[in-house]
Design a protein around this motif. Structure first.
Motif, PDB file in Angstrom:
ATOM      1  N   UNK A 177       0.816  -1.214   0.000  1.00 33.06           N
ATOM      2  CA  UNK A 177       0.000   0.000   0.000  1.00 33.06           C
ATOM      3  C   UNK A 177       0.854   1.271   0.000  1.00 33.06           C
ATOM      4  N   UNK A 178       1.999   1.230   0.684  1.00 32.56           N
ATOM      5  CA  UNK A 178       2.824   2.428   0.807  1.00 32.56           C
ATOM      6  C   UNK A 178       3.948   2.499  -0.219  1.00 32.56           C
ATOM      7  N   UNK A 179       4.515   1.379  -0.581  1.00 31.07           N
ATOM      8  CA  UNK A 179       5.634   1.343  -1.513  1.00 31.07           C
ATOM      9  C   UNK A 179       5.304   0.361  -2.634  1.00 31.07           C
ATOM     10  N   UNK A 180       4.908   0.877  -3.765  1.00 33.10           N
ATOM     11  CA  UNK A 180       4.452   0.045  -4.883  1.00 33.10           C
ATOM     12  C   UNK A 180       5.564  -0.825  -5.469  1.00 33.10           C
ATOM     13  N   UNK A 181       6.829  -0.520  -5.127  1.00 28.87           N
ATOM     14  CA  UNK A 181       7.934  -1.360  -5.597  1.00 28.87           C
ATOM     15  C   UNK A 181       7.972  -2.696  -4.856  1.00 28.87           C
ATOM     16  N   UNK A 182       7.383  -2.727  -3.676  1.00 33.76           N
ATOM     17  CA  UNK A 182       7.382  -3.930  -2.843  1.00 33.76           C
ATOM     18  C   UNK A 182       6.159  -4.770  -3.178  1.00 33.76           C
ATOM     19  N   UNK A 183       6.396  -6.044  -3.446  1.00 33.61           N
ATOM     20  CA  UNK A 183       5.312  -6.987  -3.731  1.00 33.61           C
ATOM     21  C   UNK A 183       5.177  -7.955  -2.561  1.00 33.61           C
ATOM     22  N   UNK A 184       3.954  -8.138  -2.090  1.00 31.99           N
ATOM     23  CA  UNK A 184       3.698  -9.121  -1.039  1.00 31.99           C
ATOM     24  C   UNK A 184       3.326 -10.436  -1.694  1.00 31.99           C
ATOM     25  N   UNK A 185       3.880 -11.506  -1.169  1.00 30.16           N
ATOM     26  CA  UNK A 185       3.677 -12.835  -1.719  1.00 30.16           C
ATOM     27  C   UNK A 185       2.748 -13.626  -0.810  1.00 30.16           C
ATOM     28  N   UNK A 186       1.800 -14.292  -1.414  1.00 31.36           N
ATOM     29  CA  UNK A 186       0.878 -15.135  -0.652  1.00 31.36           C
ATOM     30  C   UNK A 186       0.658 -16.443  -1.385  1.00 31.36           C
ATOM     31  N   UNK A 187       0.529 -17.512  -0.621  1.00 30.39           N
ATOM     32  CA  UNK A 187       0.249 -18.811  -1.208  1.00 30.39           C
ATOM     33  C   UNK A 187      -1.185 -18.836  -1.723  1.00 30.39           C
ATOM     34  N   UNK A 188      -1.372 -19.444  -2.874  1.00 29.86           N
ATOM     35  CA  UNK A 188      -2.720 -19.637  -3.400  1.00 29.86           C
ATOM     36  C   UNK A 188      -3.323 -20.862  -2.720  1.00 29.86           C
ATOM     37  N   UNK A 189      -4.605 -21.045  -2.916  1.00 26.64           N
ATOM     38  CA  UNK A 189      -5.245 -22.234  -2.361  1.00 26.64           C
ATOM     39  C   UNK A 189      -4.640 -23.495  -2.975  1.00 26.64           C
ATOM     40  N   UNK A 190      -4.299 -23.431  -4.244  1.00 25.86           N
ATOM     41  CA  UNK A 190      -3.651 -24.571  -4.903  1.00 25.86           C
ATOM     42  C   UNK A 190      -2.353 -24.930  -4.191  1.00 25.86           C
ATOM     43  N   UNK A 191      -1.542 -23.938  -3.867  1.00 25.38           N
ATOM     44  CA  UNK A 191      -0.278 -24.179  -3.169  1.00 25.38           C
ATOM     45  C   UNK A 191      -0.536 -24.761  -1.784  1.00 25.38           C
ATOM     46  N   UNK A 192      -1.541 -24.237  -1.094  1.00 23.01           N
ATOM     47  CA  UNK A 192      -1.868 -24.757   0.241  1.00 23.01           C
ATOM     48  C   UNK A 192      -2.301 -26.223   0.168  1.00 23.01           C
TER      49      UNK A 192
END
Length: 154
Positions: free
Chosen positions: A93-108
């Motif tokens: 939200x504050x720094x668009x250069x930073x990407x947050x990574x999250x596992x998809x349901x498939x990965x889970x």
């Protein structure tokens, strides 16, 4: 020793780094075969997914710091994992250069299937190792890790 004789070099197998490299190669080959057969994941994909699940962070820099995987290599692997539907990226939200990574349901779902298999592997590896030996091994590894940070040998 006669003056014209050279000192005998140490046996290669007496070098800690040689033994660790050989062990790592064998363990990686074993894990790769198990993961491929049971989940379709590569070893690097498995490590990324598990690291993201186990730690409370989700950025490339944090992931690189913990796994010690090169940021460029890690970035390419993450892009491939996004394409495979294993990870989602969302901008900070504050720094668009930073990407947050999250596992998809498939990965889970894949991890839920793979974790018990990889735990069984861990149990197999340690079945003949006592608790005391394992604690001592971890102490030795910690000492080796600390010594490996030195770039000049006294």
């Amino acid at each position: 020793m006669k003056q014209d004789q050279k000192p005998r070099p140490r046996q290669l197998t007496s070098f800690v780094t040689f033994r660790l490299a050989r062990l790592q190669a064998s363990l990686n080959a074993q894990a790769t075969a198990i993961l491929k057969a049971n989940s379709g994941l590569s070893l690097v994909e498995w490590r990324i997914l598990q690291t993201l699940e186990w730690f409370e962070f989700n950025t490339l820099k944090q992931l690189s710091d913990v796994t010690e995987i090169d940021k460029g290599q890690l970035s390419r692997k993450i892009a491939a994992m996004v394409d495979k539907g294993l990870l989602e990226q969302t901008p900070d939200d504050l720094d668009k250069r930073v990407q947050h990574l999250n596992l998809t349901q498939r990965a889970r779902d894949i991890c839920a299937k793979a974790v018990p298999i990889m735990q069984a592997r861990q149990d197999h590896l340690l079945k003949d190792v006592s608790k005391d030996d394992l604690e001592e091994f971890y102490k030795v590894i910690a000492k080796l890790e600390a010594a490996s940070k030195t770039r000049e040998i006294p």
